[in-house]
Design an enzyme around this catalytic site. Structure first.
Site, PDB file in Angstrom:
ATOM      1  N   SER A 112       3.288   7.791  -2.834  1.00 67.41           N
ATOM      2  CA  SER A 112       4.133   6.604  -2.743  1.00 67.41           C
ATOM      3  C   SER A 112       5.091   6.585  -1.569  1.00 67.41           C
ATOM      4  CB  SER A 112       4.904   6.406  -4.048  1.00 67.41           C
ATOM      5  OG  SER A 112       4.016   5.969  -5.053  1.00 67.41           O
ATOM      6  N   LYS A 141      15.220   2.503  -2.481  1.00 68.67           N
ATOM      7  CA  LYS A 141      14.250   2.083  -3.495  1.00 68.67           C
ATOM      8  C   LYS A 141      14.964   1.862  -4.823  1.00 68.67           C
ATOM      9  CE  LYS A 141       9.677   3.697  -5.113  1.00 68.67           C
ATOM     10  NZ  LYS A 141       8.682   4.789  -4.916  1.00 68.67           N
ATOM     11  N   SER A 143       4.255   3.283  -3.965  1.00 69.60           N
ATOM     12  CA  SER A 143       5.182   2.368  -4.602  1.00 69.60           C
ATOM     13  C   SER A 143       6.487   2.147  -3.830  1.00 69.60           C
ATOM     14  CB  SER A 143       5.508   2.861  -6.012  1.00 69.60           C
ATOM     15  OG  SER A 143       6.251   4.079  -5.963  1.00 69.60           O
TER      16      SER A 143
END
Length: 596
Positions: free
Chosen positions: A324, A228, A300
């Site tokens: 997330s 990420k 996310s």
């Protein structure tokens, strides 16, 4: 660092932020009063556009007056007399000067507060495990090389580890395959922010040289992965998915990346996240769900979940603050592991909430997550909240040996994944697990405590808010960071401290529920589990258990669903063990999305 899935306001339901309610109440008063209230809390220069202009037209250098105090009272929950307001004015004006002095200081995102959150305040203790028992025990299955690259792309970490160690495949081959698939599908998935090809190929060649020489670092040696893009990697962009930072470079490498480097894993790409860790919309696109390209992947950890689901990488590193990892793993039909708070060091990661951020793996199975967690866990000098945590994971352990509770009331009624969740409970019973009905029984306003995230996130990005940099974020409006950051400025400091104090109550009550269990089974988005456990720091493994048809016909698109297994603090191995047992008895996690 992994704050909010795209559906935050939807699945929190009645737990809507009290700060939002306060803000709306403030907006219901006279506009002049509202602007005065802004001045009283130090916000005269906060709002952009016309509102800022109207505030600026007032006497900018005028001190706070009793009228300002009267306008701000409703937000602070007070009702003062005229004499009491007069006494306040001098102190408030002195405070404003002090606030300006603080704002003049450089506070980078990485600077953590002096106070450090410790989930053990609820009563949990770090387990004592003999050194000889620490570490994942996972046998590598002896398999032949798959007949096609498509099959190889969906191989598990354990299978890849055997193939690499037996020299039936090379790390360079796997790395080139991952890069090829990412490029092939990214025009549809929008999961990649930047490639790390040069770094990856160098690491893959090094892994092959070591493996050829008989050196084996462990099951991740030579295995490609994605991260990420809130994790710093020296020599690459680290954009946090947000327009104001899309050219940002950070001259360090995140601790979790360094540990994966040490394990011999190969980073092939920085993957997308919703801007500043909310949702699946980043500065360039919306990351898509491989099971339904008309739908976002949620967030996310949007790119990590989508890339793993599509067979582009065997695993990825995501983060969670409030759903997330769980939310995109559910949407994309993959397995996500949110570790115990503090079990994985966050050095070099974007800070969103210092007391709620967690880093963890997203992979095809619980077993794969166990491999990754074993490599990245442990105290980090750059993260004062991190601790050394033992991990006596045994893939051969029987599920029958685990004490398992389930949130009985949460599984009742009608909700999207109810049928699949009941089937998972039946699978557990079929494995010989004795399911004990339990309840969280926490008489604490969890929704109010979740304002902690809003306030800490607003502090992490305060300068961006005060300089109007939030106007550059793609998403604007009610349920977006710009509005949340501004709203958080109206949360009184006393209320923020009270949140911390009540949070200890929540931790104690959650510990009372968990101390007699090894695993608690819950709907992923029901029973209050997601909000409670993100505040208390408990670990969670979210595993796919459904592929519900959303259209009719043999080629109908399907919507994945999931169920969540929560373990006591620092006992991540229990949730992973139970999830692994269920996945050995089912095959949902092996299904592949129809992205071709």
């Amino acid at each position: 660092m992994g704050g909010l899935p795209a559906e935050r306001m939807g699945w929190l339901g009645e737990s809507r932020s009290r700060s939002v309610i306060c803000f709306r109440h403030a907006m219901s008063i006279d506009r002049r009063q509202f602007l005065d209230a802004c001045t009283a809390v130090g916000l005269s220069g906060l709002f952009p556009g016309a509102l800022y202009a109207q505030v600026a037209e007032q006497e900018d250098d005028a001190p706070i007056t009793t009228e300002h105090v009267a306008a701000a009272e409703s937000i602070a929950g007070l009702s003062l007399t005229g004499e009491e307001r007069e006494l306040l004015v001098e102190n408030l004006n002195e405070n404003l000067e002090q606030y300006e002095a603080m704002r003049a200081q450089d506070l980078p995102n990485a600077r953590a507060p002096a106070t450090t959150f410790d989930p053990r305040r609820g009563g949990a203790e770090l387990p004592e495990v003999p050194p000889s028992a620490d570490g994942a025990e996972v046998p590598l299955p002896p398999i032949d090389r798959p007949s096609s690259n498509e099959e190889l792309a969906f191989a598990s970490i354990s299978e890849l580890a055997h193939l690499l160690r037996a020299r039936k495949v090379t790390s360079v081959e796997l790395t080139e395959l991952a890069l090829q698939r990412l490029r092939r599908y990214d025009d549809r998935l929008h999961a990649v922010i930047s490639y790390t090809e040069e770094r990856a190929l160098a690491a893959a060649r090094r892994a092959d040289d070591e493996l050829d020489a008989g050196t084996w670092r462990g099951p991740l040696h030579g295995v490609p992965y994605g991260a990420k893009d809130l994790l710093a990697v020296q020599g690459t962009k680290t954009t946090w998915g947000a327009e104001p930072y899309k050219t940002q470079t950070i001259d360090e490498t995140a601790t979790v990346i360094e540990r994966l480097d040490d394990a011999g894993a190969v980073l092939v790409a920085k993957l997308s996240l919703g801007a500043l860790a909310w949702g699946d919309v980043w500065y360039d696109a919306t990351t898509k769900n491989p099971w339904n390209l008309d739908q976002g992947s949620s967030g996310s950890s949007a790119g990590p979940a989508a890339a793993v689901s599509a067979g582009c990488v065997p695993f990825a590193i995501g983060s969670e603050t409030l759903g997330s990892i769980v939310s995109p793993s559910t949407r994309c039909g993959v397995t996500g592991h949110r570790p115990t708070f503090g079990a994985v060091g966050r050095g070099g990661a974007m800070a969103l909430s210092w007391t709620m951020d967690k880093l963890g793996p997203i992979a095809r199975s619980a077993l794969d997550c166990a491999h990754v967690y074993d490599a990245i866990r442990g105290a980090d000098p750059k993260d004062p909240a991190s601790v050394d945590v033992p991990f006596p994971f045994d893939a051969e352990r029987s599920a029958v040996s685990l004490r398992v509770g389930y949130l009985q009331e949460a599984f009742e009624g009608d909700y999207d994944n109810q049928s699949a969740d009941q089937k998972t409970l039946d699978v557990l019973r079929g494995l010989g697990v004795d399911l004990e009905p339990v309840s969280w029984d926490v008489d604490v306003p969890v929704g109010a405590l979740l304002n902690t995230l809003d306030v800490e996130a607003a502090a992490a990005f305060d300068e961006l808010t005060r300089t109007d940099g939030v106007d550059e974020l793609v998403r604007q409006g009610e349920n977006t960071w710009p509005n949340v950051f501004r709203t958080a400025r109206f949360v009184p400091a006393v209320e923020h401290v009270q949140m911390d104090r009540l949070r200890v109550d929540l931790m104690e009550r959650a510990h009372a529920v968990m101390q007699d269990l090894d695993v608690l089974v819950s709907p992923s988005f029901g029973g209050g589990t997601l909000g409670i456990t993100n505040l208390t720091g408990h670990p969670c493994v979210c595993l796919p258990n459904a592929l519900r048809p959303v259209e009719e016909g043999p080629d109908a698109r399907r919507q994945p669903g999931s169920i969540s297994f929560v373990a006591p603090l620092y006992r991540d191995q229990h949730a992973l063990t139970l999830a692994h047992a269920v996945q050995q008895a089912t095959d949902i996690h092996r299904r592949r999305p129809p992205i071709q």
